[in-house]
Motif scaffolding. Sequence first.
Motif, PDB file in Angstrom:
ATOM      1  N   UNK A  68       0.769  -1.201  -0.011  1.00 42.99           N
ATOM      2  CA  UNK A  68      -0.030   0.008  -0.085  1.00 42.99           C
ATOM      3  C   UNK A  68       0.863   1.207  -0.039  1.00 42.99           C
ATOM      4  N   UNK A  69       1.919   1.168   0.784  1.00 37.50           N
ATOM      5  CA  UNK A  69       3.045   2.205   0.660  1.00 37.50           C
ATOM      6  C   UNK A  69       3.686   2.552  -0.819  1.00 37.50           C
ATOM      7  N   UNK A  70       3.792   1.572  -1.343  1.00 38.35           N
ATOM      8  CA  UNK A  70       4.278   1.865  -2.819  1.00 38.35           C
ATOM      9  C   UNK A  70       3.471   2.290  -3.687  1.00 38.35           C
ATOM     10  N   UNK A  71       2.176   2.130  -3.602  1.00 36.20           N
ATOM     11  CA  UNK A  71       1.261   2.443  -4.168  1.00 36.20           C
ATOM     12  C   UNK A  71       0.755   3.825  -4.282  1.00 36.20           C
ATOM     13  N   UNK A  72       1.129   4.301  -2.900  1.00 38.04           N
ATOM     14  CA  UNK A  72       0.600   5.818  -2.725  1.00 38.04           C
ATOM     15  C   UNK A  72       1.893   6.916  -2.563  1.00 38.04           C
ATOM     16  N   UNK A  73       3.013   6.211  -2.714  1.00 36.84           N
ATOM     17  CA  UNK A  73       4.307   7.088  -2.248  1.00 36.84           C
ATOM     18  C   UNK A  73       4.527   7.886  -3.637  1.00 36.84           C
ATOM     19  N   UNK A  74       4.366   7.637  -4.752  1.00 41.00           N
ATOM     20  CA  UNK A  74       4.913   8.412  -5.779  1.00 41.00           C
ATOM     21  C   UNK A  74       3.978   9.525  -6.001  1.00 41.00           C
ATOM     22  N   UNK A  75       2.701   9.311  -5.549  1.00 39.44           N
ATOM     23  CA  UNK A  75       1.752  10.636  -5.573  1.00 39.44           C
ATOM     24  C   UNK A  75       1.848  11.611  -4.446  1.00 39.44           C
ATOM     25  N   UNK A  76       2.652  11.499  -3.440  1.00 39.71           N
ATOM     26  CA  UNK A  76       2.826  12.372  -2.726  1.00 39.71           C
ATOM     27  C   UNK A  76       3.864  13.503  -3.305  1.00 39.71           C
ATOM     28  N   UNK A  77       3.364  14.731  -3.508  1.00 38.49           N
ATOM     29  CA  UNK A  77       4.226  15.787  -4.196  1.00 38.49           C
ATOM     30  C   UNK A  77       5.675  15.905  -3.349  1.00 38.49           C
ATOM     31  N   UNK A  78       6.624  16.263  -4.190  1.00 38.06           N
ATOM     32  CA  UNK A  78       7.885  16.421  -3.786  1.00 38.06           C
ATOM     33  C   UNK A  78       8.279  17.652  -2.640  1.00 38.06           C
ATOM     34  N   UNK A  79       7.218  18.578  -2.895  1.00 37.11           N
ATOM     35  CA  UNK A  79       7.374  19.652  -2.091  1.00 37.11           C
ATOM     36  C   UNK A  79       6.517  19.591  -0.678  1.00 37.11           C
ATOM     37  N   UNK A  80       6.140  18.441  -0.370  1.00 38.74           N
ATOM     38  CA  UNK A  80       5.330  18.415   0.460  1.00 38.74           C
ATOM     39  C   UNK A  80       6.210  18.391   1.861  1.00 38.74           C
TER      40      UNK A  80
END
Length: 735
Positions: free
Chosen positions: A411-423
């Motif tokens: 689940x982490x791998x599914x979501x992590x690339x959708x977290x913006x780099x500037x978060x």
Amino acid sequence: MIPEVKQEIIDLGDGRTISLETGKLAKQADGSVVVRMGNAMLLATVVSARTANPGIDFLPLTVDYREKFAAAGRFPGGFFKREARPSDSEVLTMRLVDRVLRPLFPKDYHAETQVMIQLMSHDENVMPDALAGLAASACIQLSDIPFEYPISEVRVARVDGEFIINPSKEQLAKADIDMMVGASEDSVAMVEGEMHEVSEKEMADAIKFAHEAIKIQCEAQRKLAEKVGKKVVREYEPEDEDEALATKIHELAYDKCYAIAKEDTSKQERGEKFAELKEEILATYTEEELEEKAALIGKYFGKAQKEAVRNLILDENIRLDGRKTTDIRPIWCEVNYLPSTHGSSIFTRGETQALATVTLGTSKQANVIDLPTEQSEENFYLHYNFPPFSTGEARPLRGTSRREVGHGNLAQRALKNMIPADCPYTVRVVSEVLESNGSSSMATVCAGTMALMDAGVQLKKPVSGIAMGLITDGEKFAVLSDILGDEDHLGDMDFKVTGTENGITACQMDIKIKGLSYEILEQALNQARDGRLHILGKLTDTIAEPNATVKAHAPKMVSVTIPGDFIGALIGPGGKVIQELQKETNTEIVIQEVDEQGVVEILGTDQAGIDAVLAKIDSITFKPEKGEVYEVKVIKLLDFGAVVEYTKAPGNEVLLHISELAWERTNNVTDVVNIGDVFEVKYFGVDPKTRKDKVSRKALLPKPEGYTERPPREKDGNRDNKSRDNRGDRKPRRD
């Protein structure tokens, strides 16, 4: 004398090789092999008991993978300086290997079996987890343990449009596909990985590319075993069988199981009916007969039940809960359910339910990874909990299970690339599985997406997930969308896919049959896409886009950069300045030095407190610029001037000399200014004579009419014989 070593070389086709070596180490194990790529070396061993423990009706297989700190020339962390419990990374590698090996042991082989894989030497350019499956299979091939055929695992990545087998970390950082694939020469058995919104065809192409490399590695294992001398497979005590009893139980159970499966009941109701039917059959036997054959009756009843459920799907296209093969169970969602969390959501699909929470923090809350092969920090991580009540069971909790680690990682791998780099935040998602009847990991992805959006994390795109299944008898097949727990157990494939509306972000697949065609795989992927988009619509109906801001009670994060020279001033002696500032403003302040700059993170729920910290930072780092005008406040009066403070940078003081107060001659400072007065001054930089900052009030005032500046003093001076040059003309003093 060093023993003779047998070796086989695998050419990866790009100048890199993998060697398989045996005969030197761990010769008392049933099988042992050293796998080497570059300077990375793994030792794999296998040992299996000669007899099975009585009463065991399963394979007690343990796969253990450990990375030794000495392999990388490092000391273990902690007080005892000794490797202890496995890390999550090691557990994930164990699962990858176990999932491919386990189905290839005979179903009636129940002897205690242990595969141990150790990283003995590390190479920064080699990722050892990609070699673990090859090492495990190779050592089994060198043993006499019954095992169907060699397998291997590889990592496949796509970098700049080109596929690479077993890439380096540097290459992987630039990849848009990162997958582990496990297979035999004939069949793909396991796939797990993450992608950057790729298409179903691109994913299938990556699997095919990996499979070709695996075929070569399987052949190398066969050749090594031939060089050593293939051992005769050991004999073992097979399970008891009773064909007559099997036929009788099938006749008693099959039709009734078929009817129960067709009734469209809930998991609990269906389980109770199957249990009642089993008790009815057991009741037809005497106590003496049951004492001898109860285990066999249960085994044959399970086979009849499995056959009935599978045939119902293949023959009538009807599933246990009455759905068609492409139907998705009813879904309902809710966000902002928990009032005190930073973000929360509920995702319920059929009899599976996940409650997700989001917590926002600073870099201090990052997940620290300290392994022999990797040292880094995760600013986004997800934890998955699977309590026993979610399946209606009562059992003790024994810490985090390998299954929980694996599902959480997916689940982490599914979501992590959708977290913006500037978060600016460190983000922790926790999924509590409250009900489970199929695909709780995909429910976690959906709940996690909504909780992140509810928390105000600006996700690039929402992500949904679905679990697919397969039933086949070799001729007919049915691909099942959104599988139940029973369909996972009784079926031939469990295939989980996550993604956005534009493509796949992660996958996990376990195939339990040989020779799955790529046509079926591609159909499953396309059917999964339809189901995934249906579920995604339910999520966006609940929360269409991330909340614009974090919740009122959630911490606000501000990040500023200061020159490295000011880090010490902000921290203060012994941390005094920063500690007092945090206490006064009720904030959390974290300072990191990056490229000789200070990155300051300020976390607080009260904006006024954050503003106060920013003001203090501005004050500490304030540097006036030559020629600029600044507002100041008088804080102290002296005979020769006034001490003033920059109002935009409290604490920064400068002397305003009495001669710079006004154009007219000033006899007393108080004739012009008093304590508390606020006015503007011009900054002239550092005075070369006094070597102190020079500011002027009069420079901003108009000159009085008729004002005449006093001429500067002459340097040589003609002071009526009072100059130093005239001292020699004086008459000598007489006493």
